[in-house]
Design an enzyme around this catalytic site. Structure first.
Site, short mmCIF file in Angstrom:
data_model
loop_
_atom_site.label_atom_id
_atom_site.label_comp_id
_atom_site.label_asym_id
_atom_site.label_seq_id
_atom_site.Cartn_x
_atom_site.Cartn_y
_atom_site.Cartn_z
N SER A 87 35.66 39.69 42.61
CA SER A 87 34.36 39.42 42.00
C SER A 87 34.30 37.95 41.63
O SER A 87 35.34 37.26 41.56
CB SER A 87 34.20 40.27 40.73
OG SER A 87 33.14 39.83 39.91
N TYR A 109 37.44 43.90 32.85
CA TYR A 109 36.98 43.69 34.22
C TYR A 109 37.43 42.33 34.73
O TYR A 109 37.97 42.22 35.85
CB TYR A 109 35.45 43.79 34.26
CG TYR A 109 34.85 43.70 35.65
CD1 TYR A 109 34.90 44.77 36.52
CD2 TYR A 109 34.19 42.54 36.07
CE1 TYR A 109 34.34 44.70 37.79
CE2 TYR A 109 33.62 42.46 37.33
CZ TYR A 109 33.69 43.53 38.19
OH TYR A 109 33.13 43.46 39.44
#
Length: 271
Positions: free
Chosen positions: A155, A168
């Site tokens: 990401s 995350y």
């Protein structure tokens, strides 16, 4: 141009919808057979809708529209034994494995002081251990095939911090490092390993209560909201945009690209 991965077989996790489905369909369009894995069950702790068995069936249908073979498996990537069995069985049927796309992951936004040990453990076990499991289940078959490409979906949060997402962000930086570490050891087998770092993508991860949760946490410290802003004047991208990058890394066009971070991120990591 078509046929860029003709005759190859690709393993994709989180394939029932979103980015995983886009990767499966794009690779099938270019000639690959697909092993599509998804848990198709409620995901731990998330605020968005989870994938269903019907979603995975739709992915299979879309792959078959391109006259490619597809084998589906419903399992949790955190279960290495089940994943190995599913991959081994599928490779035995399809004949080989050339491409691994470790795409499955979850996101549970929360301010740092609201992150519980359960949220942290669920995120790391899915986004890090699940990715490691996927490589461990797939890489031996690439060694047997004489080479291949492993693509770990990270990401923008694996290149720069994304606020309100400590677990995350931690997981996606770990995936970036994992790609480099595997790339070093698997290079002798002609296996390339790279990580992909998209900006926000229009997927079901934004469904359910996810937007409300993000709005609440950003309201708690509005100064950090700008960290989600793309440099290009777009709010987000589509799964197919990320799939283009995955196809490049899966194809021989990237035959000398390994241990790199590829970022279809609309410039979000530049400020």
């Amino acid at each position: 141009m078509q046929g860029r991965v003709a005759g190859k077989v690709a393993l994709i996790t989180g394939a029932a919808r979103g980015q995983g489905r886009a990767h499966a369909v794009r690779l099938a369009h270019e000639g690959a057979d697909i092993i599509a894995i998804d848990v198709c069950a409620p995901l731990p702790g998330v605020a968005y809708d989870s994938a269903t068995p019907a979603d995975l069936e739709e992915t299979a249908r879309l792959v078959e529209k391109h006259d490619r073979r597809v084998i589906t498996g419903r399992l949790d990537v955190r279960d290495l034994g089940a994943l190995r069995t599913a991959v081994d069985d599928a490779v035995a049927e399809l004949g080989r494995l050339d491409i691994v796309v470790a795409n499955a992951g979850i996101c549970i936004p929360a301010p740092w002081n609201e992150v519980t040990s359960t949220i942290f453990d669920d995120t790391i076990s899915t986004n890090v251990t699940g990715v490691w499991n996927t490589v461990m289940a797939g890489a031996p078959h690439l060694v047997t095939a004489g080479g291949g490409s492993i693509i770990l979906i990270s990401s923008a949060a694996g290149l720069k911090v994304q606020p309100f997402m400590v677990p995350y962000t931690t997981s996606k930086f770990a995936v970036r490092g994992m790609a480099k570490a595997f790339a070093a050891e698997l290079a002798q087998h002609h296996i390339r390993v790279n990580s992909v770092h998209p900006t926000g993508v229009n997927t079901p991860m934004g469904s359910g209560d996810m937007q409300a949760v993000l709005g609440r946490v950003i309201a708690g410290d509005p100064r950090l909201g700008g960290m989600f802003t793309n440099l290009l004047p777009v709010e987000g991208t589509e799964p197919e945009d990320v799939a283009d990058t995955v196809l490049f890394l899966a194809s021989d066009e990237s035959k000398y690209v390994t241990a790199h971070e590829i970022a279809p991120d609309a410039g979000v990591t530049e400020f």
